[in-house]
Scaffold this motif. Sequence first.
Motif, mmCIF file in Angstrom:
data_model
loop_
_atom_site.group_PDB
_atom_site.id
_atom_site.type_symbol
_atom_site.label_atom_id
_atom_site.label_comp_id
_atom_site.label_asym_id
_atom_site.label_seq_id
_atom_site.Cartn_x
_atom_site.Cartn_y
_atom_site.Cartn_z
ATOM 1 N N VAL A 86 0.828 -1.290 -0.053
ATOM 2 C CA VAL A 86 -0.082 -0.129 -0.041
ATOM 3 C C VAL A 86 1.158 1.183 -0.041
ATOM 4 O O VAL A 86 1.996 1.254 0.762
ATOM 5 N N ASP A 87 0.626 2.148 -0.970
ATOM 6 C CA ASP A 87 1.482 3.415 -0.973
ATOM 7 C C ASP A 87 0.479 4.549 -0.723
ATOM 8 O O ASP A 87 -0.525 4.697 -1.195
ATOM 9 N N ILE A 88 1.188 5.318 0.434
ATOM 10 C CA ILE A 88 0.466 6.590 0.695
ATOM 11 C C ILE A 88 1.253 7.576 0.515
ATOM 12 O O ILE A 88 2.590 7.653 0.988
ATOM 13 N N TYR A 89 0.637 8.685 -0.121
ATOM 14 C CA TYR A 89 1.259 9.874 -0.456
ATOM 15 C C TYR A 89 0.740 10.971 0.382
ATOM 16 O O TYR A 89 -0.469 11.267 -0.188
ATOM 17 N N LEU A 90 1.533 11.812 1.012
ATOM 18 C CA LEU A 90 0.774 12.967 1.696
ATOM 19 C C LEU A 90 1.588 14.180 1.225
ATOM 20 O O LEU A 90 2.840 14.029 1.109
ATOM 21 N N PHE A 91 0.877 15.204 0.608
ATOM 22 C CA PHE A 91 1.681 16.299 -0.117
ATOM 23 C C PHE A 91 1.637 17.542 1.024
ATOM 24 O O PHE A 91 0.454 18.070 1.261
ATOM 25 N N ALA A 92 2.963 17.651 1.525
ATOM 26 C CA ALA A 92 2.898 18.343 2.965
ATOM 27 C C ALA A 92 4.304 19.231 2.723
ATOM 28 O O ALA A 92 5.240 18.825 3.351
ATOM 29 N N ALA A 93 4.304 20.149 1.987
ATOM 30 C CA ALA A 93 5.302 20.894 1.841
ATOM 31 C C ALA A 93 5.577 21.826 3.141
ATOM 32 O O ALA A 93 4.816 22.492 3.796
ATOM 33 N N GLY A 94 7.040 21.967 3.357
ATOM 34 C CA GLY A 94 7.267 22.994 4.599
ATOM 35 C C GLY A 94 7.330 22.302 5.954
ATOM 36 O O GLY A 94 7.131 22.908 7.038
ATOM 37 N N LEU A 95 7.223 20.911 5.776
ATOM 38 C CA LEU A 95 7.492 20.154 7.242
ATOM 39 C C LEU A 95 8.668 19.726 7.526
ATOM 40 O O LEU A 95 9.608 19.691 6.612
ATOM 41 N N ASP A 96 9.019 19.775 8.923
ATOM 42 C CA ASP A 96 10.103 19.161 9.208
ATOM 43 C C ASP A 96 10.078 17.607 9.583
ATOM 44 O O ASP A 96 9.141 17.346 10.375
ATOM 45 N N PRO A 97 10.592 16.637 8.556
ATOM 46 C CA PRO A 97 10.509 15.295 8.799
ATOM 47 C C PRO A 97 10.452 14.763 10.159
ATOM 48 O O PRO A 97 9.950 13.787 10.751
ATOM 49 N N LYS A 98 11.518 15.218 11.016
ATOM 50 C CA LYS A 98 11.785 14.810 12.357
ATOM 51 C C LYS A 98 10.419 14.944 13.126
ATOM 52 O O LYS A 98 10.424 14.868 14.241
ATOM 53 N N GLY A 99 9.712 16.124 13.029
ATOM 54 C CA GLY A 99 8.495 16.370 13.775
ATOM 55 C C GLY A 99 7.203 15.541 13.492
ATOM 56 O O GLY A 99 6.324 15.968 14.069
#
Length: 148
Positions: A57-70
């Motif tokens: 299952v592939d999930i894509y979340l379009f979320a520019a401007g995020l810190d992946p560590k958060g």
Amino acid sequence: MFGNLFGSFDTRLFDDVRRLESEMEQLFGRADPPAGIRAMRRGTFPPINVGVTPERVDIYLFAAGLDPKGLDISIQQNLLAVSGERPLPLDEAADYYRQERFVGEFRRVITLPDDADPDRVDATYRDGVLHITVQRSEAVRPRQITVN
């Protein structure tokens, strides 16, 4: 017979009311449901795409401007939850009269197929897109049986 009912009436008032109504809809969103199957309600962030194959299952979340560590990503009882926060640095000296970019905390929950394997999950964040891959259990995959 009645003449012009609005002869001395200033119709710019109606223009102001329509403009105010439009701004209120942009600010608070419409009460009506989204117009199409691909439409989202105002404030739904991040938008997502979910695709399945026999293997994953592939999930894509379009979320520019995020810190992946958060980001907090968890699976419990076939529910994938993604939460985090997107900050927006503001110029304190500026007066903003329109802000369309989502800012603040978010949480999205996606129901996974019953055969999703919670122990085999990968997540990558690149160019503003969070891609989560959940492998499906091998025991339920179709397999070819040869006859001897």
